[in-house]
Design a protein around this motif. Structure first.
Motif, PDB file in Angstrom:
ATOM      1  N   GLN A  61     -14.751 113.522 -64.906  1.00 15.61           N
ATOM      2  CA  GLN A  61     -14.747 114.992 -65.319  1.00 15.61           C
ATOM      3  C   GLN A  61     -14.152 115.633 -63.989  1.00 15.61           C
ATOM      4  O   GLN A  61     -13.139 116.564 -64.020  1.00 15.61           O
ATOM      5  CB  GLN A  61     -15.977 115.520 -65.550  1.00 15.61           C
ATOM      6  CG  GLN A  61     -16.210 117.099 -65.962  1.00 15.61           C
ATOM      7  CD  GLN A  61     -17.612 117.575 -65.871  1.00 15.61           C
ATOM      8  OE1 GLN A  61     -18.115 118.549 -65.008  1.00 15.61           O
ATOM      9  NE2 GLN A  61     -18.291 117.180 -66.785  1.00 15.61           N
ATOM     10  N   ILE A  62     -14.411 115.738 -62.840  1.00 11.91           N
ATOM     11  CA  ILE A  62     -14.007 116.162 -61.702  1.00 11.91           C
ATOM     12  C   ILE A  62     -12.536 115.865 -61.389  1.00 11.91           C
ATOM     13  O   ILE A  62     -12.098 116.832 -60.951  1.00 11.91           O
ATOM     14  CB  ILE A  62     -15.053 115.795 -60.665  1.00 11.91           C
ATOM     15  CG1 ILE A  62     -14.705 116.828 -59.366  1.00 11.91           C
ATOM     16  CG2 ILE A  62     -14.780 114.324 -59.951  1.00 11.91           C
ATOM     17  CD1 ILE A  62     -15.771 116.738 -58.165  1.00 11.91           C
ATOM     18  N   ASP A  63     -12.206 114.604 -61.687  1.00 14.01           N
ATOM     19  CA  ASP A  63     -10.780 114.379 -61.670  1.00 14.01           C
ATOM     20  C   ASP A  63      -9.930 115.136 -62.616  1.00 14.01           C
ATOM     21  O   ASP A  63      -8.862 115.976 -62.253  1.00 14.01           O
ATOM     22  CB  ASP A  63     -10.439 112.950 -62.021  1.00 14.01           C
ATOM     23  CG  ASP A  63     -10.913 112.058 -60.867  1.00 14.01           C
ATOM     24  OD1 ASP A  63     -10.486 112.002 -59.856  1.00 14.01           O
ATOM     25  OD2 ASP A  63     -11.330 110.756 -61.199  1.00 14.01           O
ATOM     26  N   ILE A  64     -10.244 115.410 -63.803  1.00 11.90           N
ATOM     27  CA  ILE A  64      -9.747 116.179 -64.610  1.00 11.90           C
ATOM     28  C   ILE A  64      -9.636 117.670 -64.555  1.00 11.90           C
ATOM     29  O   ILE A  64      -8.460 118.337 -64.545  1.00 11.90           O
ATOM     30  CB  ILE A  64     -10.061 115.901 -66.324  1.00 11.90           C
ATOM     31  CG1 ILE A  64      -9.900 114.405 -66.767  1.00 11.90           C
ATOM     32  CG2 ILE A  64      -9.613 116.753 -67.013  1.00 11.90           C
ATOM     33  CD1 ILE A  64     -10.572 113.964 -67.963  1.00 11.90           C
ATOM     34  N   THR A  65     -10.756 118.201 -64.134  1.00 10.09           N
ATOM     35  CA  THR A  65     -11.020 119.356 -64.066  1.00 10.09           C
ATOM     36  C   THR A  65     -10.232 119.831 -62.748  1.00 10.09           C
ATOM     37  O   THR A  65      -9.365 120.936 -62.636  1.00 10.09           O
ATOM     38  CB  THR A  65     -12.286 120.007 -64.235  1.00 10.09           C
ATOM     39  OG1 THR A  65     -12.315 121.363 -64.001  1.00 10.09           O
ATOM     40  CG2 THR A  65     -13.158 119.665 -62.605  1.00 10.09           C
ATOM     41  N   LEU A  66     -10.163 119.238 -61.509  1.00 15.69           N
ATOM     42  CA  LEU A  66      -9.429 119.495 -60.531  1.00 15.69           C
ATOM     43  C   LEU A  66      -7.910 119.379 -60.618  1.00 15.69           C
ATOM     44  O   LEU A  66      -7.257 120.024 -60.006  1.00 15.69           O
ATOM     45  CB  LEU A  66     -10.112 118.940 -59.255  1.00 15.69           C
ATOM     46  CG  LEU A  66     -11.503 119.470 -58.643  1.00 15.69           C
ATOM     47  CD1 LEU A  66     -12.130 118.427 -57.577  1.00 15.69           C
ATOM     48  CD2 LEU A  66     -11.523 120.818 -58.209  1.00 15.69           C
TER      49      LEU A  66
ATOM     50  N   TYR B 142     -13.161 116.150 -71.837  1.00 22.83           N
ATOM     51  CA  TYR B 142     -14.114 115.781 -71.287  1.00 22.83           C
ATOM     52  C   TYR B 142     -15.185 115.053 -72.010  1.00 22.83           C
ATOM     53  O   TYR B 142     -15.384 115.188 -73.141  1.00 22.83           O
ATOM     54  CB  TYR B 142     -14.845 117.101 -70.639  1.00 22.83           C
ATOM     55  CG  TYR B 142     -14.051 117.934 -69.603  1.00 22.83           C
ATOM     56  CD1 TYR B 142     -13.467 117.622 -68.347  1.00 22.83           C
ATOM     57  CD2 TYR B 142     -13.377 119.211 -69.848  1.00 22.83           C
ATOM     58  CE1 TYR B 142     -12.820 118.190 -67.908  1.00 22.83           C
ATOM     59  CE2 TYR B 142     -12.810 120.040 -69.172  1.00 22.83           C
ATOM     60  CZ  TYR B 142     -12.295 119.206 -67.926  1.00 22.83           C
ATOM     61  OH  TYR B 142     -11.405 119.889 -67.306  1.00 22.83           O
ATOM     62  N   SER B 143     -15.987 113.947 -71.310  1.00 21.94           N
ATOM     63  CA  SER B 143     -16.609 113.169 -72.043  1.00 21.94           C
ATOM     64  C   SER B 143     -18.112 113.707 -72.244  1.00 21.94           C
ATOM     65  O   SER B 143     -18.581 114.737 -71.548  1.00 21.94           O
ATOM     66  CB  SER B 143     -16.816 111.775 -71.320  1.00 21.94           C
ATOM     67  OG  SER B 143     -17.149 111.970 -69.791  1.00 21.94           O
TER      68      SER B 143
ATOM     69  N   THR C 101     -25.994 117.596 -77.205  1.00 19.94           N
ATOM     70  CA  THR C 101     -24.910 117.254 -76.590  1.00 19.94           C
ATOM     71  C   THR C 101     -24.728 117.652 -74.990  1.00 19.94           C
ATOM     72  O   THR C 101     -25.015 118.806 -75.085  1.00 19.94           O
ATOM     73  CB  THR C 101     -23.814 117.359 -77.456  1.00 19.94           C
ATOM     74  OG1 THR C 101     -23.790 117.115 -78.809  1.00 19.94           O
ATOM     75  CG2 THR C 101     -22.330 116.988 -76.891  1.00 19.94           C
ATOM     76  N   ILE C 102     -24.501 116.777 -74.158  1.00 23.22           N
ATOM     77  CA  ILE C 102     -24.296 117.333 -72.814  1.00 23.22           C
ATOM     78  C   ILE C 102     -23.067 116.401 -72.277  1.00 23.22           C
ATOM     79  O   ILE C 102     -22.572 115.610 -72.881  1.00 23.22           O
ATOM     80  CB  ILE C 102     -25.577 116.675 -71.719  1.00 23.22           C
ATOM     81  CG1 ILE C 102     -25.703 115.223 -71.797  1.00 23.22           C
ATOM     82  CG2 ILE C 102     -26.752 117.393 -72.539  1.00 23.22           C
ATOM     83  CD1 ILE C 102     -26.562 114.861 -70.831  1.00 23.22           C
ATOM     84  N   LEU C 103     -22.662 117.271 -71.058  1.00 22.25           N
ATOM     85  CA  LEU C 103     -21.431 116.703 -70.555  1.00 22.25           C
ATOM     86  C   LEU C 103     -21.725 115.660 -69.492  1.00 22.25           C
ATOM     87  O   LEU C 103     -22.797 115.681 -69.177  1.00 22.25           O
ATOM     88  CB  LEU C 103     -20.751 117.702 -69.738  1.00 22.25           C
ATOM     89  CG  LEU C 103     -20.316 118.899 -70.386  1.00 22.25           C
ATOM     90  CD1 LEU C 103     -19.949 120.259 -69.564  1.00 22.25           C
ATOM     91  CD2 LEU C 103     -18.951 118.703 -70.925  1.00 22.25           C
ATOM     92  N   THR C 104     -20.839 114.597 -69.465  1.00 20.68           N
ATOM     93  CA  THR C 104     -21.162 113.515 -68.402  1.00 20.68           C
ATOM     94  C   THR C 104     -20.231 113.412 -67.633  1.00 20.68           C
ATOM     95  O   THR C 104     -18.969 114.275 -67.529  1.00 20.68           O
ATOM     96  CB  THR C 104     -21.127 112.121 -69.431  1.00 20.68           C
ATOM     97  OG1 THR C 104     -19.835 112.059 -69.904  1.00 20.68           O
ATOM     98  CG2 THR C 104     -22.285 112.009 -70.515  1.00 20.68           C
ATOM     99  N   SER C 105     -20.190 112.589 -66.443  1.00 16.47           N
ATOM    100  CA  SER C 105     -19.295 112.776 -65.376  1.00 16.47           C
ATOM    101  C   SER C 105     -18.054 111.681 -65.573  1.00 16.47           C
ATOM    102  O   SER C 105     -16.975 111.853 -65.075  1.00 16.47           O
ATOM    103  CB  SER C 105     -19.883 112.310 -64.028  1.00 16.47           C
ATOM    104  OG  SER C 105     -20.307 110.932 -64.134  1.00 16.47           O
TER     105      SER C 105
END
Length: 821
Positions: free
Chosen positions: A541-546, A584-585, A594-598
């Motif tokens: 997630q942090i790769d994609i968003t940044l 985002y996964s 449902t929650i976001l994962t890293s």
């Protein structure tokens, strides 16, 4: 007796306080939050912290002496291990070997090649150097039969530390001030009326740091005479400590108004022992006592030249320093302020803003993990270096909303310093354009990646994250010259690398073959490492968003700087990737939400180290209070389900919660209270087992490592509760109990606006906005009315009709606007 001591402390500190009659509002509030200790402070972490952004000082008070430790952001053991260059290989070679590891193995450590390779690539980092190098200590001893140490008070509005003593039952005080312009320290002894008095001390000593390596050149004594003491320590550049033109040095010297004399002491066996060569007795006389200590640093030839002349001083020099300090601190506190009915939150804000000013100065080297305070091995864990997976970025988050952009220039200089090694690593290791920023780095000459280990060393997100702070600097300042001359080149370099990395066949097709541009391989922050079969090593997630964030920043910069023609090809590639990035996964939590994962495939009950599954909120800035209800529900579920082991999230996670309006401020205060040390700083404290920690873990094991520079960003969390502008829309009091009165002055927002606002009895008072660049103001309407009145400082009032709950109007540079219902 205790009440008597408290009375003495209060009397002394009120008499010796610097006059604040002309002080700013922020300075006056800061003066209400002194850090007071009514007993000796024998531990390093009990001592008072002072600093000028370059030199750091710890005042530690023993029952028999006052001990002052010196550190400096520029002073490092500059030796570096750069072995095994011929065994590192290239990314392509190592990636191909990683792809052959059977996914049935428990970890890559079970593969013989990778077990050996991980050991080799981590070998250089095992060396104890580079590291911050403590600059020695000064010890002022006294006879306990005549003098008693009571405690100390640190006035954070002026940076003055007052050490209270009793001499013959009469209160006296040693005033200690760091020169905010030069690396000098001033000490002056005064009575209860603030009048200078003779020395109560009988001994003085300069102590070179006990951690000095045995193979270093011995220190040289400097100008040791009837008023002076000093030493110079050479800092070799070569690992074997052989002489080099690159050698550096520092020198610590003092000048005392009282006469100093050599002598002997007697051991417990009755033997006569000469005083140490940097130790003297202080002669008793009637001369008012004051002392100047000076720290010089740089290349050894420069330090030798700077210390060739004797160190001398006078009371008028000290008076000028204190006058200049008052101006410097008043200017600092004038930049912004908060006034909160919640005094605990107010204290957190002012204490950490004080520490931040002590530890950062653009003219000095950017602080590492533990800033400019060190002694022996305190401040040297993990080399005290730069960790680019949040630690380095985090402290500078406070510079933006708190209106201290000048401090962010230390970070900008660090980016410049790291560009050569980052571009060469992208070219030579990855075979790609642009820059790949290293996971760990030092402020010394580097010819290779300090930590080329294919676990944390393969964290791709660190590259866009490192340059994000440059774009933020532009957004909050509106300074296009800065964007053109300081920010654009590193931003473009990060973008070039990401475009090449995400366009590789292995990332574009290969195992995916879905037409999307994947970030593969990569590693989530502080989780999993490199896995057999790359199980958790793609599309974090942090790769994609940044990556998305810095791609958009680049395209906006191209337009702002009118570079469409020159950047046509790269801009086209960026636009193409932006339209085909992975989603985002997510996962389903135990309560069936449902929650976001890293990272894809992650369990919903993972215990995180940093809040990586909320990076899309911050620093990605994609989700927030202005997001659709469905997104806010998703993020709310994620926050509710999030588990964090603690130690690296006290700013990060709480800021994410505040961004969504979901931060429980009472819980936040309790956590800060739990992690606060006696000196007022907040350490990295463990919160739970289940991740890397177990029941045998010392939950405070990181506290004795040093002063955690990263946590000085705590005011950014409070700012986020008072005002937000992450998407260009200003939102007032988004995470605040409106029944609690609060006000703030000149907090900075995106668009280069300085906003002042207050809430009293549940009602937002008129809002003032200084427009620095003349951008269009967009403000969430804080009142339940459609029409607002805007009064510019240069003209007549006009009416603005709110649209969709927002107030919009054009501004003129330099004009202040008052907005009222």
């Amino acid at each position: 007796m205790k009440h008597f001591l408290v009375f003495i402390l209060a009397s002394i500190f009120s008499l010796v306080a610097i006059n604040t009659s002309a002080s700013s509002v922020g300075s006056k509030i800061a003066s209400q939050h002194s850090i007071v200790r009514d007993s000796p402070s024998v531990d390093f972490f009990e001592g008072a912290l002072l600093g000028n952004g370059a030199m750091g000082v710890v005042v530690r008070n023993r029952p028999d002496a006052i001990v002052i430790h010196f550190g400096h952001n520029n002073v490092w053991d500059i030796r570096i291990s750069e072995n095994h260059k011929d065994k590192i290989g290239t990314f392509s070679e190592i990636f191909q070997k990683a792809a052959l590891i059977p996914d049935s193995l428990p970890s890559i450590h079970h593969d013989k090649f990778f077990s050996d390779y991980l050991n080799i690539t981590a070998d250089n980092y095992r060396s104890p150097y580079p590291r911050p190098f403590p600059c020695g200590s000064i010890i002022l001893g006294f006879d306990r039969r005549d003098v008693e140490l009571i405690g100390h008070s640190l006035d954070i509005s002026s940076g003055q530390c007052s050490v209270s003593l009793l001499r013959d039952s009469q209160p006296i005080s040693l005033l200690i001030d760091v020169d905010m312009d030069d690396d000098n320290l001033w000490l002056s002894l005064v009575d209860s009326n603030g009048s200078p008095i003779p020395s109560c001390f009988n001994r003085i000593r300069i102590l070179p740091d006990p951690s000095t390596p045995a193979n270093f050149p011995s220190y040289e004594t400097l100008q040791c005479n009837s008023n002076s003491l000093g030493f110079l320590q050479q800092l070799p550049a070569n690992e074997d400590c052989s002489p080099s033109s690159r050698d550096k040095a520092f020198a610590l010297r003092l000048w005392s108004s009282a006469k100093l004399s050599s002598g002997i002491r007697h051991s417990i066996y009755g033997q006569e022992i000469p005083l140490d060569k940097l130790e003297r007795y202080i002669d008793a006389d009637n001369t008012p006592f004051f002392l100047k200590a000076s720290l010089s640093e740089g290349f050894i030839s420069d330090v030798q030249l700077a210390t060739a002349a004797p160190l001398i001083s006078s009371p008028s020099d000290r008076d000028k320093c204190l006058s200049d300090n008052q101006i410097a601190w008043n200017n600092y506190w004038s930049a912004s302020s908060v006034e909160l009915d919640d005094k605990e939150l107010e204290r957190i804000w002012y204490h950490n803003m004080y520490f931040f000013n002590c530890s950062v100065r653009p003219a000095a080297i950017c602080p590492g993990l533990f800033a400019n305070w060190s002694y022996s091995n305190i401040g040297t864990a993990w080399h005290g270096d730069y960790h680019l997976n949040y630690n380095t970025q985090q402290p500078f988050w406070v510079t933006f909303s708190s209106n201290h952009l000048d401090k962010n220039l230390a970070y900008v200089d660090l980016v410049d310093r790291l560009m050569p090694i980052s571009t060469s690593w992208a070219r030579d290791y990855y075979g790609m354009r642009g820059a790949f920023f290293p996971h760990s780095a030092y402020p010394v000459d580097m010819s290779m990646h300090p930590y080329p280990v294919p676990d944390w060393g393969w964290e791709v997100f660190e590259t866009p994250w490192m340059v994000q702070g440059l774009w933020w600097h532009y957004l909050y300042s509106g300074d296009t010259d800065f964007l053109r001359n300081r920010a654009f080149t590193p931003i473009k370099a990060a973008v070039e690398f990401l475009v090449d990395y995400m366009s590789r066949p292995d990332a574009k097709s290969g195992r995916f073959n879905d037409g999307l541009y994947h970030i593969f391989p990569s590693v989530p922050p502080e989780l999993y490492g490199l896995q057999p079969g790359f199980k958790y090593n793609y599309d974090t997630q942090i790769d994609i968003t940044l990556a998305r964030y810095i791609f958009n920043a680049y395209l906006q910069a191209v337009d702002l700087l009118k570079l469409r023609k020159q950047e046509k090809e790269l801009a086209s590639d960026v636009a193409k990737i932006l339209n085909a990035m992975p989603p985002y996964s997510t996962a389903v939590s135990p309560d069936n939400t449902t929650i976001l994962t890293s990272v894809p495939g992650e369990r919903s009950d993972i215990v995180y180290n940093v809040p990586a599954n909320l990076a899309v909120v911050f620093p990605g800035n994609e989700y927030g209070l202005h997001s659709p209800d469905s997104i806010r529900q998703l993020v709310g579920n994620t926050i509710h389900a999030h588990q964090n082991e603690g130690g690296n999230e006290i700013v990060f996670l709480n800021l994410q919660k505040a961004r969504m309006g979901l931060l429980d401020l009472d819980a936040f205060k309790r956590q800060v209270r739990y992690a606060t040390l006696p000196n007022g700083t907040t350490t990295d404290a463990v919160l739970q087992t289940g991740g890397r920690y177990d029941d045998l873990t010392d939950f405070m094991y990181m506290a004795p490592m040093g002063i955690w520079f990263e946590n000085f960003a705590l005011p950014a969390v409070i700012n986020e509760c008072l005002i937000q502008s992450y998407d260009g829309i200003i939102n007032l009091f988004p995470n605040w109990d409106m029944s609690v009165d609060a006000s703030f002055s000149t907090l900075r927002t995106q668009g280069a606006f300085l906003i002042s606002a207050s809430v009293k009895d549940g009602e937002v008072s008129p809002v003032t906005c200084l427009s620095e660049r003349g951008n269009t103001l967009c403000l969430d309407n804080p009142w339940e009315v459609d029409n607002v009145t805007v009064t510019p400082s240069n003209g007549s009032p006009f009416t603005v009709i709110a649209s969709n709950g927002q107030i919009h109007f054009n501004t003129i540079p330099g004009v202040t606007y008052t907005i009222s219902r």
